[in-house]
Design a protein around this motif. Structure first.
Motif, PDB file in Angstrom:
ATOM      1  N   SER A 191       0.798  -1.219   0.000  1.00  0.00           N
ATOM      2  CA  SER A 191       0.000   0.000   0.000  1.00  0.00           C
ATOM      3  C   SER A 191       0.842   1.286   0.000  1.00  0.00           C
ATOM      4  CB  SER A 191      -0.943   0.001   1.206  1.00  0.00           C
ATOM      5  OG  SER A 191      -1.743   1.155   1.207  1.00  0.00           O
ATOM      6  N   PRO A 192       1.970   1.358   0.748  1.00  0.00           N
ATOM      7  CA  PRO A 192       2.730   2.612   0.760  1.00  0.00           C
ATOM      8  C   PRO A 192       3.548   2.877  -0.511  1.00  0.00           C
ATOM      9  CG  PRO A 192       3.122   1.326   2.763  1.00  0.00           C
ATOM     10  CD  PRO A 192       2.457   0.423   1.775  1.00  0.00           C
ATOM     11  N   TRP A 193       3.504   1.967  -1.468  1.00  0.00           N
ATOM     12  CA  TRP A 193       4.228   2.194  -2.726  1.00  0.00           C
ATOM     13  C   TRP A 193       3.368   3.057  -3.653  1.00  0.00           C
ATOM     14  CZ3 TRP A 193       6.014  -3.534  -3.773  1.00  0.00           C
ATOM     15  CH2 TRP A 193       7.041  -3.857  -2.873  1.00  0.00           C
ATOM     16  N   ILE A 194       3.907   4.215  -4.033  1.00  0.00           N
ATOM     17  CA  ILE A 194       3.156   5.168  -4.852  1.00  0.00           C
ATOM     18  C   ILE A 194       3.795   5.235  -6.239  1.00  0.00           C
ATOM     19  CG2 ILE A 194       2.295   7.524  -5.017  1.00  0.00           C
ATOM     20  CD1 ILE A 194       2.907   7.840  -2.017  1.00  0.00           C
ATOM     21  N   PRO A 195       3.115   4.796  -7.286  1.00  0.00           N
ATOM     22  CA  PRO A 195       3.685   4.907  -8.634  1.00  0.00           C
ATOM     23  C   PRO A 195       3.695   6.377  -9.077  1.00  0.00           C
ATOM     24  CG  PRO A 195       1.429   4.120  -8.761  1.00  0.00           C
ATOM     25  CD  PRO A 195       1.757   4.215  -7.304  1.00  0.00           C
ATOM     26  N   VAL A 196       4.862   6.877  -9.477  1.00  0.00           N
ATOM     27  CA  VAL A 196       4.962   8.290  -9.863  1.00  0.00           C
ATOM     28  C   VAL A 196       5.408   8.479 -11.312  1.00  0.00           C
ATOM     29  CG1 VAL A 196       5.282   9.168  -7.527  1.00  0.00           C
ATOM     30  CG2 VAL A 196       7.288   8.447  -8.845  1.00  0.00           C
ATOM     31  N   MET A 197       6.095   7.498 -11.872  1.00  0.00           N
ATOM     32  CA  MET A 197       6.510   7.536 -13.273  1.00  0.00           C
ATOM     33  C   MET A 197       6.260   6.163 -13.866  1.00  0.00           C
ATOM     34  SD  MET A 197      10.221   9.422 -12.888  1.00  0.00           S
ATOM     35  CE  MET A 197      10.526   9.665 -11.127  1.00  0.00           C
ATOM     36  N   GLU A 198       5.825   6.141 -15.116  1.00  0.00           N
ATOM     37  CA  GLU A 198       5.530   4.841 -15.729  1.00  0.00           C
ATOM     38  C   GLU A 198       5.615   4.948 -17.241  1.00  0.00           C
ATOM     39  OE1 GLU A 198       2.628   1.931 -13.912  1.00  0.00           O
ATOM     40  OE2 GLU A 198       1.483   2.554 -15.655  1.00  0.00           O
ATOM     41  N   GLN A 199       6.049   3.862 -17.861  1.00  0.00           N
ATOM     42  CA  GLN A 199       6.044   3.828 -19.314  1.00  0.00           C
ATOM     43  C   GLN A 199       4.610   3.942 -19.819  1.00  0.00           C
ATOM     44  OE1 GLN A 199       8.136   0.507 -21.016  1.00  0.00           O
ATOM     45  NE2 GLN A 199      10.096   1.084 -20.119  1.00  0.00           N
ATOM     46  N   SER A 200       4.465   4.536 -20.981  1.00  0.00           N
ATOM     47  CA  SER A 200       3.126   4.783 -21.499  1.00  0.00           C
ATOM     48  C   SER A 200       2.460   3.527 -22.053  1.00  0.00           C
ATOM     49  CB  SER A 200       3.181   5.853 -22.592  1.00  0.00           C
ATOM     50  OG  SER A 200       4.033   5.443 -23.651  1.00  0.00           O
ATOM     51  N   ASP A 201       3.248   2.483 -22.309  1.00  0.00           N
ATOM     52  CA  ASP A 201       2.677   1.300 -22.968  1.00  0.00           C
ATOM     53  C   ASP A 201       2.956  -0.006 -22.244  1.00  0.00           C
ATOM     54  OD1 ASP A 201       5.379   1.265 -23.410  1.00  0.00           O
ATOM     55  OD2 ASP A 201       5.256   0.987 -25.581  1.00  0.00           O
ATOM     56  N   ALA A 202       3.459   0.064 -21.020  1.00  0.00           N
ATOM     57  CA  ALA A 202       3.777  -1.166 -20.287  1.00  0.00           C
ATOM     58  C   ALA A 202       3.957  -0.847 -18.805  1.00  0.00           C
ATOM     59  CB  ALA A 202       5.055  -1.813 -20.842  1.00  0.00           C
ATOM     60  N   PRO A 203       3.743  -1.837 -17.915  1.00  0.00           N
ATOM     61  CA  PRO A 203       3.905  -1.607 -16.482  1.00  0.00           C
ATOM     62  C   PRO A 203       5.375  -1.629 -16.048  1.00  0.00           C
ATOM     63  CG  PRO A 203       3.173  -3.846 -16.866  1.00  0.00           C
ATOM     64  CD  PRO A 203       3.199  -3.166 -18.212  1.00  0.00           C
ATOM     65  N   TYR A 204       6.092  -0.622 -16.451  1.00  0.00           N
ATOM     66  CA  TYR A 204       7.473  -0.422 -16.026  1.00  0.00           C
ATOM     67  C   TYR A 204       7.584   1.014 -15.527  1.00  0.00           C
ATOM     68  CZ  TYR A 204       8.594  -4.601 -18.767  1.00  0.00           C
ATOM     69  OH  TYR A 204       8.628  -5.875 -19.269  1.00  0.00           O
ATOM     70  N   GLY A 205       8.202   1.220 -14.372  1.00  0.00           N
ATOM     71  CA  GLY A 205       8.286   2.582 -13.897  1.00  0.00           C
ATOM     72  C   GLY A 205       8.982   2.732 -12.565  1.00  0.00           C
ATOM     73  N   ILE A 206       8.675   3.864 -11.895  1.00  0.00           N
ATOM     74  CA  ILE A 206       9.336   4.249 -10.659  1.00  0.00           C
ATOM     75  C   ILE A 206       8.285   4.463  -9.574  1.00  0.00           C
ATOM     76  CG2 ILE A 206      10.863   5.933  -9.548  1.00  0.00           C
ATOM     77  CD1 ILE A 206      12.203   4.322 -11.795  1.00  0.00           C
ATOM     78  N   ILE A 207       8.594   3.958  -8.384  1.00  0.00           N
ATOM     79  CA  ILE A 207       7.720   4.041  -7.210  1.00  0.00           C
ATOM     80  C   ILE A 207       8.370   4.946  -6.169  1.00  0.00           C
ATOM     81  CG2 ILE A 207       6.822   2.730  -5.237  1.00  0.00           C
ATOM     82  CD1 ILE A 207       6.946   0.232  -7.078  1.00  0.00           C
ATOM     83  N   LEU A 208       7.559   5.770  -5.504  1.00  0.00           N
ATOM     84  CA  LEU A 208       7.985   6.471  -4.300  1.00  0.00           C
ATOM     85  C   LEU A 208       7.553   5.615  -3.114  1.00  0.00           C
ATOM     86  CD1 LEU A 208       9.292   9.334  -3.847  1.00  0.00           C
ATOM     87  CD2 LEU A 208       7.003  10.106  -3.226  1.00  0.00           C
ATOM     88  N   ASP A 209       8.507   5.176  -2.313  1.00  0.00           N
ATOM     89  CA  ASP A 209       8.217   4.273  -1.197  1.00  0.00           C
ATOM     90  C   ASP A 209       7.956   5.101   0.059  1.00  0.00           C
ATOM     91  OD1 ASP A 209       8.080   2.348   0.727  1.00  0.00           O
ATOM     92  OD2 ASP A 209       9.966   1.360   0.218  1.00  0.00           O
TER      93      ASP A 209
END
Length: 202
Positions: free
Chosen positions: A121-139
């Motif tokens: 729950s505390p993982w917040i997605p802040v950046m993500e590829q536009s066409d796939a589930p790849y990105g950066i999380i703020l923990d």
């Protein structure tokens, strides 16, 4: 420099560079999030977002201003615009609405597969590829210091990426302004400008 000030200063440099050099990409940045949008995001996440994320969203509420939605059976499909990709790796900046939606989706997947380590729950997605589930999380699990960044990709558990959001945005601003960010995570990233758009090259 406090982390909140570092994030704000680095983002201001990035936005200024985009406006001067890649105006089409700058136009994909939404205005800053309102009090109501921040409050709604906190409610949907179930906790208050860290100060560094709030200041970032209050400056610009994502890079999704040109995105569109298309009706499909059972709902709508989100169609990211090419100009929403402003970060290396084909990643876009998620606004309040996208953060809440993706956060709920990943928690739903974790419940469906019965794996609490897939998404917390505390993982917040802040950046993500536009066409796939790849990105950066703020923990957001560490309230005593700057929230670190994790990297996630489809089929893998999130892994440690950087100690803070400032450690990503600061060298990125250096890279855009000078073409160099030695010793940083973006040191080997390259970009071009075409028709007023920022393009990250492989």
């Amino acid at each position: 420099m406090p982390q909140v000030d570092e994030v704000a200063a680095a983002w201001e440099r990035i936005v200024g560079w985009l406006r001067r050099n890649a105006p089409a990409s700058a136009e994909a940045l939404r205005p800053g999030a309102s009090d109501e949008e921040i409050a709604r995001l906190n409610e949907e996440l179930g906790f208050d977002i860290p100060d560094v994320l709030e200041v970032w969203l209050r400056m610009n509420n994502g890079s999704t201003a040109k995105d569109t939605e298309k009706p499909i059976p059972g709902g709508t499909a989100h169609l990211p615009h090419r100009d929403s990709v402003i970060f290396p790796g084909g990643m876009r900046f998620l606004g309040c609405k996208e953060i809440a939606g993706q956060h709920a989706e990943y928690l739903h997947i974790a419940r469906d597969i019965g794996d609490d380590d897939y998404w917390k729950s505390p993982w917040i997605p802040v950046m993500e590829q536009s066409d796939a589930p790849y990105g950066i999380i703020l923990d957001a699990r560490n309230p005593s210091g700057p929230p670190p960044l994790l990297r996630f990709s489809e089929g893998d558990y999130p892994t440690s990426f950087l100690p803070s959001l400032g450690d990503f945005l600061r060298p990125l601003s250096d890279l855009l302004e000078t073409g160099q960010a030695p010793g940083s995570v973006v040191a080997h990233e390259r970009f071009t400008i075409a028709e007023g758009r920022l393009h990250w090259t492989d």
